[in-house]
Motif scaffolding. Structure first.
Motif, mmCIF file in Angstrom:
data_model
loop_
_atom_site.group_PDB
_atom_site.id
_atom_site.type_symbol
_atom_site.label_atom_id
_atom_site.label_comp_id
_atom_site.label_asym_id
_atom_site.label_seq_id
_atom_site.Cartn_x
_atom_site.Cartn_y
_atom_site.Cartn_z
ATOM 1 N N LYS D 99 4.397 4.784 8.977
ATOM 2 C CA LYS D 99 5.683 5.037 9.624
ATOM 3 C C LYS D 99 6.045 4.014 10.517
ATOM 4 C CE LYS D 99 9.034 7.951 10.768
ATOM 5 N NZ LYS D 99 9.250 9.174 11.521
ATOM 6 N N ALA D 100 4.940 3.843 11.627
ATOM 7 C CA ALA D 100 5.066 2.685 12.631
ATOM 8 C C ALA D 100 5.711 1.556 12.119
ATOM 9 C CB ALA D 100 3.944 2.665 13.666
ATOM 10 N N ALA D 101 5.029 1.069 11.052
ATOM 11 C CA ALA D 101 5.285 -0.290 10.205
ATOM 12 C C ALA D 101 6.529 -0.088 9.539
ATOM 13 C CB ALA D 101 4.135 -0.484 9.481
ATOM 14 N N GLY D 102 7.409 0.984 9.417
ATOM 15 C CA GLY D 102 8.708 1.067 8.826
ATOM 16 C C GLY D 102 8.504 1.362 7.375
ATOM 17 N N GLY D 103 7.189 1.860 6.900
ATOM 18 C CA GLY D 103 7.178 2.149 5.666
ATOM 19 C C GLY D 103 6.507 3.705 5.470
ATOM 20 N N GLN D 104 5.948 3.969 4.330
ATOM 21 C CA GLN D 104 5.533 5.072 4.058
ATOM 22 C C GLN D 104 4.179 5.331 3.069
ATOM 23 O OE1 GLN D 104 9.213 6.864 1.467
ATOM 24 N NE2 GLN D 104 7.453 8.382 1.656
ATOM 25 N N VAL D 105 3.544 6.241 3.092
ATOM 26 C CA VAL D 105 2.366 6.142 2.144
ATOM 27 C C VAL D 105 2.757 7.001 0.985
ATOM 28 C CG1 VAL D 105 -0.003 7.176 1.783
ATOM 29 C CG2 VAL D 105 0.514 6.437 3.920
ATOM 30 N N ARG D 106 2.720 6.074 -0.232
ATOM 31 C CA ARG D 106 3.196 6.679 -1.536
ATOM 32 C C ARG D 106 2.120 7.095 -2.383
ATOM 33 N NH1 ARG D 106 5.806 3.899 -4.932
ATOM 34 N NH2 ARG D 106 7.356 5.706 -5.495
ATOM 35 N N HIS D 107 0.895 6.488 -2.044
ATOM 36 C CA HIS D 107 -0.123 7.076 -3.061
ATOM 37 C C HIS D 107 -1.524 7.144 -2.215
ATOM 38 C CE1 HIS D 107 -1.094 2.599 -3.459
ATOM 39 N NE2 HIS D 107 -2.366 3.249 -3.900
ATOM 40 N N LEU D 108 -2.455 7.789 -3.139
ATOM 41 C CA LEU D 108 -3.803 8.401 -2.417
ATOM 42 C C LEU D 108 -4.728 7.488 -3.519
ATOM 43 C CD1 LEU D 108 -5.292 10.083 -0.358
ATOM 44 C CD2 LEU D 108 -5.865 11.238 -2.287
ATOM 45 N N LYS D 109 -5.557 6.841 -3.005
ATOM 46 C CA LYS D 109 -6.860 6.605 -4.124
ATOM 47 C C LYS D 109 -8.047 6.647 -3.298
ATOM 48 C CE LYS D 109 -8.833 2.558 -6.582
ATOM 49 N NZ LYS D 109 -8.467 1.132 -7.192
ATOM 50 N N LEU D 110 -8.989 7.289 -3.855
ATOM 51 C CA LEU D 110 -10.425 7.582 -3.230
ATOM 52 C C LEU D 110 -11.406 6.373 -3.366
ATOM 53 C CD1 LEU D 110 -10.806 11.224 -4.630
ATOM 54 C CD2 LEU D 110 -9.804 10.734 -2.346
ATOM 55 N N HIS D 111 -11.985 5.892 -2.111
ATOM 56 C CA HIS D 111 -12.905 4.897 -2.074
ATOM 57 C C HIS D 111 -14.223 5.085 -2.389
ATOM 58 C CE1 HIS D 111 -14.363 1.055 -0.523
ATOM 59 N NE2 HIS D 111 -15.334 1.699 -0.046
ATOM 60 N N GLY D 112 -14.899 4.111 -3.163
ATOM 61 C CA GLY D 112 -16.363 3.973 -3.147
ATOM 62 C C GLY D 112 -17.084 5.050 -3.604
ATOM 63 N N ILE D 135 -0.719 17.882 2.724
ATOM 64 C CA ILE D 135 -0.098 17.054 3.885
ATOM 65 C C ILE D 135 1.180 16.531 3.231
ATOM 66 C CG2 ILE D 135 -0.185 15.001 5.332
ATOM 67 C CD1 ILE D 135 -3.041 15.759 5.966
ATOM 68 N N ASP D 136 1.179 16.137 1.865
ATOM 69 C CA ASP D 136 2.156 15.481 1.313
ATOM 70 C C ASP D 136 2.277 15.914 0.091
ATOM 71 O OD1 ASP D 136 4.185 14.037 0.159
ATOM 72 O OD2 ASP D 136 3.447 12.038 0.721
ATOM 73 N N PRO D 137 3.259 16.765 -0.469
ATOM 74 C CA PRO D 137 3.178 17.543 -1.680
ATOM 75 C C PRO D 137 3.657 16.355 -2.954
ATOM 76 C CG PRO D 137 4.696 18.586 -0.321
ATOM 77 C CD PRO D 137 4.124 17.745 0.524
ATOM 78 N N ASP D 138 4.245 15.471 -2.284
ATOM 79 C CA ASP D 138 4.733 14.474 -3.199
ATOM 80 C C ASP D 138 3.955 13.303 -3.489
ATOM 81 O OD1 ASP D 138 7.164 16.066 -3.773
ATOM 82 O OD2 ASP D 138 8.005 15.531 -1.935
ATOM 83 N N ILE D 139 2.908 13.419 -2.780
ATOM 84 C CA ILE D 139 2.020 11.817 -2.818
ATOM 85 C C ILE D 139 1.620 11.754 -4.228
ATOM 86 C CG2 ILE D 139 -0.066 13.019 -2.501
ATOM 87 C CD1 ILE D 139 -0.534 10.722 -0.446
ATOM 88 N N ILE D 140 1.492 10.568 -4.926
ATOM 89 C CA ILE D 140 1.012 10.141 -6.188
ATOM 90 C C ILE D 140 -0.473 9.874 -5.894
ATOM 91 C CG2 ILE D 140 1.228 8.373 -7.951
ATOM 92 C CD1 ILE D 140 3.998 7.692 -6.789
ATOM 93 N N VAL D 141 -1.306 10.499 -6.811
ATOM 94 C CA VAL D 141 -2.485 10.319 -6.719
ATOM 95 C C VAL D 141 -2.906 9.482 -8.002
ATOM 96 C CG1 VAL D 141 -4.718 11.767 -7.384
ATOM 97 C CG2 VAL D 141 -3.207 12.912 -5.693
ATOM 98 N N MET D 142 -3.670 8.202 -7.333
ATOM 99 C CA MET D 142 -4.172 7.554 -8.029
ATOM 100 C C MET D 142 -5.749 7.762 -8.819
ATOM 101 S SD MET D 142 -4.240 3.262 -7.559
ATOM 102 C CE MET D 142 -2.489 2.978 -7.210
ATOM 103 N N VAL D 143 -5.566 8.133 -10.294
ATOM 104 C CA VAL D 143 -6.947 8.544 -10.832
ATOM 105 C C VAL D 143 -7.411 7.433 -11.802
ATOM 106 C CG1 VAL D 143 -5.932 10.780 -10.526
ATOM 107 C CG2 VAL D 143 -5.709 9.554 -12.860
ATOM 108 N N ILE D 144 -8.601 7.539 -11.911
ATOM 109 C CA ILE D 144 -9.319 6.464 -12.840
ATOM 110 C C ILE D 144 -9.144 7.320 -14.107
ATOM 111 C CG2 ILE D 144 -11.550 5.446 -13.504
ATOM 112 C CD1 ILE D 144 -12.435 5.816 -10.476
ATOM 113 N N ALA D 145 -8.580 6.326 -15.149
ATOM 114 C CA ALA D 145 -8.142 6.934 -16.202
ATOM 115 C C ALA D 145 -9.246 7.626 -16.998
ATOM 116 C CB ALA D 145 -7.474 5.884 -17.046
#
Lengths: 254, 254, 254, 254
Positions: D99-112, D135-145
């Motif tokens: 938000k502070a950078a003028g954008g928004q978080v669109r997706h989530l990916k779990l690390h490591g 927290i964000d019901p519209d977030i796109i979850v990036m999943v390992i296919a």
């Protein structure tokens, strides 16, 4: 006439490499190894200690503030007793890692903001050095020459070694010229080596203005994270050898 | 016949107190002092070490996983070399703090998840103990009696001490009854003391089912964070003294 | 006439409890919740946020320096851009946790050394508040009344609320009397309540010397970690209610 | 037909750089930005977010375990509620910084390790995704296919995107070939690009043995820390463009 060459090492952390320890080991006789608070972790320390032992390089503990993000360069207003314990803890950890690597901690150098603060404040320097001496009364304290650090070491009567910087210009009060000032950092290897050799030979810091400040010079601090720094290290070694000054690990004076 | 009584201490952190070290020091002969990774900080360690020295209580290093939020109780999948360095670093730090406090580290006990994992895996236990021995070949390794920890210590030929728990019921394979099982934790001081005295006298763990598992018992682990725990500590001491079992700091067997 | 009562909450960390959040929730209308840098962790935050929501207490983000051991009370020399990002990060985290708990962050209060530094330095205060406003332009900034914090909020034109302390004596320049000075902390509930009610009614800080400093008073800071503090909270509430001053969560003024 | 290209960014920490974010930004349409627990700090995040916004690259939160030394690659046995709060906290922080950078978080990916564990365990994946959706019901979850991550996202009915790896060989069960196995990592750009383009066109993972596993492919994971990786990124882009597959930031499917 002999002189030690020192550099900071073991400043990687976890997956993040820093510095060129392998290159520096070809130039230095003492390594100041980070102790896990501002940089370094137990694996990094183990590797740095092992390499130092194999290369016959003297091991130093290089404690700093508990501030990984700030790399120990941000001043922290830590109570004196806490500061003493920070130094003890990190020195103890370094001793353990050195022992396991087949070596031992021979000297102590204070890192970053802790180094700067103790170079300005004799009482603070004394507190930190005293903390180290409570663990190892024979440790050699590496002090920035002609500062409060040196006065603290002299007052304590402990073993110490005076340090000057290979690539930094000096003010007439023996402090370093501010990095933001042109000429503060010496980039030209052709200048750096002869300048340092002259200071060692004359037992004096020679300031930007040409003033001579007589002081004990026992060790030269090299930096190693740039290609330029390696050239400066090379130049310093060559100039010292040309003057028949023996390059030899720290002994410590009292 | 003699026995050591041990408890975890120095588990405060920064502004957060934990445990009742001052009360426990009236009961124990060995203190397992957290080393800053799962609990404890240099100030807390300094205080705990100093108090142990003044009370003639043996000092132990109590290393754990680098996991303050989880108090070292969450298993972490750390590579073996990293594990060894974690133990070395924390032991070294503890040695330094102990030296500054006028004492020395006499024993090592692994904390939390690291303790549990090494009680199940002899190779892992051996790795950790070997790491500690690389710094102090005379350190006494405190092992959970009749587990992989004990087998590792025996295989290494180092000094060790077998430990049982004052307030925990045992399964027939010498493991602890799961805390979720009724009766897993002994809350009644009137039961705890005589039960422990019997085990020490008979040199055997007596399980919930009454089975006797012969094993070396050198130290009893007390907990100290509850009012009940103090009553249990008192009961254990009284029952041991009634059986003329000398309460004495660790010697270590080989 | 209405007033908010605030207290710091969610200051536990991992296994270490702190404060008496459950007791305080009976007295306050706003909770300043630690954001994980000087205290609090995601679990602690989730619990504190959830309790605040269930009790209808306004949620505030309470960011501090990244210094768990020092509880954010040690000044750190952090560059301005880094300071702004510290505030943003912690406010964002608090917003996320509040959203998940079914609430929202309504106000921001700076913790510990960060609070003290910004109470003295308008530019620093402005930097921190501006950072928060870049994430939520409607957030209410809780300022220490009549300090640089208030001047910064006024200059920014943002929503703000002036805060005084229930148990602290004031100097004639509106700063707090140093804790080392006798009388600095008000321990007597019989004094604390009426004194605060008078200040609120008179819209002025009344100093130790009896001087009146006119200022906007929108919220009273209560402490909750001692038995005495609860008595003071009770006394403050009673005295305010006796003066028919409505106790109500923050609105924010501009 | 369109596809997203993603890469991990913002993995520097304090003084330690990592990755080549500036180079990668020329290739990707989505950036997975570390959130300060396994890598990244508020300054690093601010910089990465700002650069992503300026380049029109979609911002993703990339939460991991609280394990800086292990870079979030070491499995930790964290209780489910704690795991959910770790995800919430990091996502919230990322949202604030974005938000502070003028954008928004669109997706989530779990690390490591968190990514690996949730790719194996549908319940764990569901827990983490549910935490993010709180927290964000519209977030796109990036999943390992074709893993448990995808099953969890489908079960939750949330927006998701299936991911394959540009430089990794696949087993016949859609898992990645172990890195220790020869051929596990594809080093040859001439192979990588056409292989990925074929998978995207055929909507199927093509395994090392040539088996086709039909699956939704919405995004390709690129790595960026080596010169080779840049060549692979270039090759993938070129091959996709040759097949007239539009390279476009994530939309998310349900």
């Amino acid at each position: 006439m002999r002189i030690d060459l020192n550099a900071d090492m073991g400043e990687s952390f976890g997956p993040w490499p820093m510095g060129a320890d392998d290159v520096l080991l070809g130039f230095v006789t003492s390594a100041n190894i980070a102790c896990g608070f501002h940089a370094g972790d137990p694996d990094v320390m183990a590797k740095a200690m092992g390499t130092a032992v194999r290369n016959g390089v003297g091991i130093g503990a290089h404690p700093g503030f508990p501030d990984l993000q700030g790399f120990g360069r941000r001043r922290m207003d830590v109570p004196p007793a806490t500061l003493a314990n920070l130094v003890r803890y990190q020195l103890g950890a370094a001793q353990g890692m050195a022992k396991a690597a087949g070596g031992q901690v021979r000297h102590l150098k204070l890192h970053g903001a802790l180094g700067n603060m103790t170079a300005e404040d004799e009482e603070l320097a004394r507190l930190c050095y005293d903390a180290a001496l409570s663990i190892d009364p024979d440790i050699i304290v590496m002090v920035i020459a002609a500062t409060a650090q040196e006065r603290a070491a002299r007052a304590l009567g402990c073993a110490w070694a005076g340090e000057i910087f290979a690539d930094r210009a000096y003010n007439d009060d023996a402090t370093l010229v501010d990095r933001r000032h042109p000429g503060a950092v010496i980039h030209d290897p052709a200048i750096a080596g002869p300048r340092i050799a002259q200071m060692v030979k004359e037992r004096a810091i020679i300031t930007e203005n040409g003033k001579r400040i007589e002081t004990e010079i026992d060790t030269i601090c090299l930096h190693g994270d740039t290609a330029e720094a390696v050239e400066i290290a090379r130049s310093v070694r060559a100039a010292l050898e040309a003057e028949a000054i023996e390059i030899h690990t720290l002994d410590g004076r009292r």
